[in-house]
Design a protein around this motif. Sequence first.
Motif, mmCIF file in Angstrom:
data_model
loop_
_atom_site.group_PDB
_atom_site.id
_atom_site.type_symbol
_atom_site.label_atom_id
_atom_site.label_comp_id
_atom_site.label_asym_id
_atom_site.label_seq_id
_atom_site.Cartn_x
_atom_site.Cartn_y
_atom_site.Cartn_z
ATOM 1 N N GLN A 72 -8.678 -6.655 2.807
ATOM 2 C CA GLN A 72 -8.983 -5.832 3.965
ATOM 3 C C GLN A 72 -8.255 -4.495 3.887
ATOM 4 O OE1 GLN A 72 -8.983 -7.771 7.812
ATOM 5 N NE2 GLN A 72 -9.166 -9.794 6.864
ATOM 6 N N ASN A 81 -5.043 -9.071 9.976
ATOM 7 C CA ASN A 81 -5.461 -7.747 10.420
ATOM 8 C C ASN A 81 -5.406 -7.736 11.939
ATOM 9 O OD1 ASN A 81 -6.837 -5.363 11.100
ATOM 10 N ND2 ASN A 81 -8.164 -5.509 9.301
ATOM 11 N N THR A 102 -6.309 -5.426 13.935
ATOM 12 C CA THR A 102 -7.473 -4.798 14.557
ATOM 13 C C THR A 102 -8.551 -5.823 14.860
ATOM 14 O OG1 THR A 102 -7.027 -2.714 13.404
ATOM 15 C CG2 THR A 102 -9.250 -3.036 14.261
ATOM 16 N N THR A 103 -8.827 -6.681 13.896
ATOM 17 C CA THR A 103 -9.838 -7.725 14.102
ATOM 18 C C THR A 103 -9.229 -9.035 14.578
ATOM 19 O OG1 THR A 103 -9.667 -8.407 11.782
ATOM 20 C CG2 THR A 103 -11.294 -6.712 12.317
ATOM 21 N N GLU A 137 -8.984 -16.693 14.319
ATOM 22 C CA GLU A 137 -8.672 -15.599 15.234
ATOM 23 C C GLU A 137 -7.294 -15.852 15.822
ATOM 24 O OE1 GLU A 137 -10.281 -13.399 19.313
ATOM 25 O OE2 GLU A 137 -11.539 -14.854 18.253
#
Length: 766
Positions: free
Chosen positions: A321, A708, A710-711, A739
């Motif tokens: 990523q 990450n 951001t995600t 998540e």
Amino acid sequence: MPRATAQRTAGMPAPAVAPEPGLPIDDPPPPIPPAVVTRDGGRATVRAIRLATGLRVDGRLDEPVYREVAPVSDFIQQLPDEGAPATERTDAWVMFDDENFYVAGRCWDSAPPSEWAATDRQRDSRTMLNNDLFGFLIDTFYDRRNALLFYANPLGGFVDQQITNEGNPNRDWNPVWDVRTDRFDGGWTIEMVVPFKSLRYRPTRDQVWGIQLRRTVIRKNEWAYLTLIPISAAGFGGRGGVFRVSAAGTLVGLEAPPAGTPLEIKPYAIGGVATDLGARPPKRRDGDGAFGVDLKYGVTENLTADFTYNTDFAQVEVDEQQVNLTRFNLFFPEKREFFLEGRGIFDFARGSFRTARSLRRESVLGGGAAPTLFYSRRIGLSGSRVVPILAGGRLTGKVGAFDVGALAIRTDDETATSADDTAFTVLRVKRDLLRRSSIGAIVTHRSVSLDGAGTNAAYGADASFSFFDDLNLLGYYARTRTTGRAGRDASYQARLDYGGDRYGFELDHLLVERNFAPEVGFLRRDNFRRTSVSARFSPRPQSIESVRQFVLEASLDYFLAADTERLETRQTQIAFQTELENSDRFGVRLSDSYELLVEPFFPSGRDLAVPVGGYDFRDARLTYILGPQRPLTGSVEVASGGYFGGRLTSVDLARGRIDLSSRLSVEPSLSLNWIDLPAGSFRTDLLRGRVTYTFTPRTFVSGLFQYNSTTRALGTNLRLRWEYSPGSELFVVYTEEQELDPLRPTRSLALRNRAFVVKVNRLFRF
């Protein structure tokens, strides 16, 4: 166990060697037996030794041939002292029999083994260049621009690469060959064998090839070759010298068996179970299995046809990523083997290995790169989702002075991404000119445009000219045709660069119009006209023993909107870097930039909008790069400066590696970014770690872990790769994405997708 044949013997008596009839050589006259090399300044011609019987490849160099035949020696430094004799002696032998081509080396080393740089055993490892190495390059068609490269370290870890047009190395080319190493009191030894079946060459018995031999001693940052390679071709870090195929020596006396019509068939079977909660409808513990086949056929001695049916790339490692704080698209490299082999032929407007060695980098403004007309990730992928490939074929190789590449692939429709059944076609032709120059053309087509209506096609012509050692000219003109779009669909570039070791200069002009849309390619930014200029001064001070080279560079990039000629981006940079004798490098870069936003921008996908308007930027970056001989390597960069009316501070660790043993390594990396804008503040983090354990050069297990912010994704990818027979592999892969919301009190995980896959293939050669 190493492959074995009958006991070898020394070279048989042979008459004086003559080059292949009708093929003049541009190096010294062939050596007269028993001599094995003739030299003229920095050039060399080597005579191959015929063996009466085959070799046993064990790395020991204890057979009669090594006592009875004089070695090729007297290697020449490229770095650190151009043209000086190598400080560590290397003896090499180039041999062949009726079935195989052999290169062996005795690498003397005045330091004890504890000081050697030998930390990696994995095949095709990207950190292998941080090790002591011995290897060879062969230009089997003697065209002085395309070649095959093989090298290994004292542990037996090895790399094989295709080199196209003096650059564009493809390390995912994996031929059948073998290497073994051993040690002696005073150094290490190596034997390498490549079956003629793994090579392509002219259809004559008497061969003339280009050849280069290379030895690296990392603790001295010393790179030495059979022939003289200009220091300017090294690039920062010294790794580019071997790409200068036109400066390689000449190999004569080689007799090769008839190439015939080689045929390779590689069927595979795959099975696994997957959960994907983002699919429509969601999948839970869904079992599946499939089979397919790849076929390779030698149409001529240098024209190869590849066919694939029901292609599957489940064994490929997931993408690393990236943090995107620009308003432009990110570029992810291709990793799928079918598309990687022969990829250099399809490169458009790339030229040869770049000699300018610029210190420049794109700031958060980004988006200035030239378009890529063929980007293979457009086939079989839609974002991060797989689109099934039904079947396809490819024809690559050389016809006389022409490089030829043709590709046709059909993909199936796919519900989750709304992808339609699509046919992709690519045709590339390139003509060699002079010693290191070429002209070419390309056409791409997809039967269904990305907007779902009509078709898309791109076509263009390019030229690359290289003069002397360091002067390069490159240019192209291209257009696209997309249903529903008319006019303003052109792109062109003209670039001049001089990449000498002490001085460098580059002038570049690039245009991409609003409707230029190469949908089988990659375009990071559209509707711009860019003019850039840079100059570099990089002396090597003789009076400062601890410093190898200073580099000072200044550059200006100027972007106008292609249709209105309005200034959209301006960036001025000045950079200073110092390379120390211990291979460490540190530097500072200062930038002064301007960016005009004509529509709101949402950085990193956040809800915070940067409003329309003009913005001035000033930032500074400090970088320290650890030398490759250290147990901990990598680069650390700290940056701070303006960002769309606010401020951006970042800390990055890139290409980090810690060798815990010769088998176990850890590769950490991170990108931490603090952004303060008038509309609010936020932070984005990307953490990545790779752990690899190598059982043998052909068997390893690795784990890639990524987070990450951001995600809010925590990803895991575990892979076992076992090459149980040359060219045949077993893969066991486990992938999971969760998540992770660190703001929740429990910091809980929620599954997004999970898959467990086993894939096995088998290579049959005829």
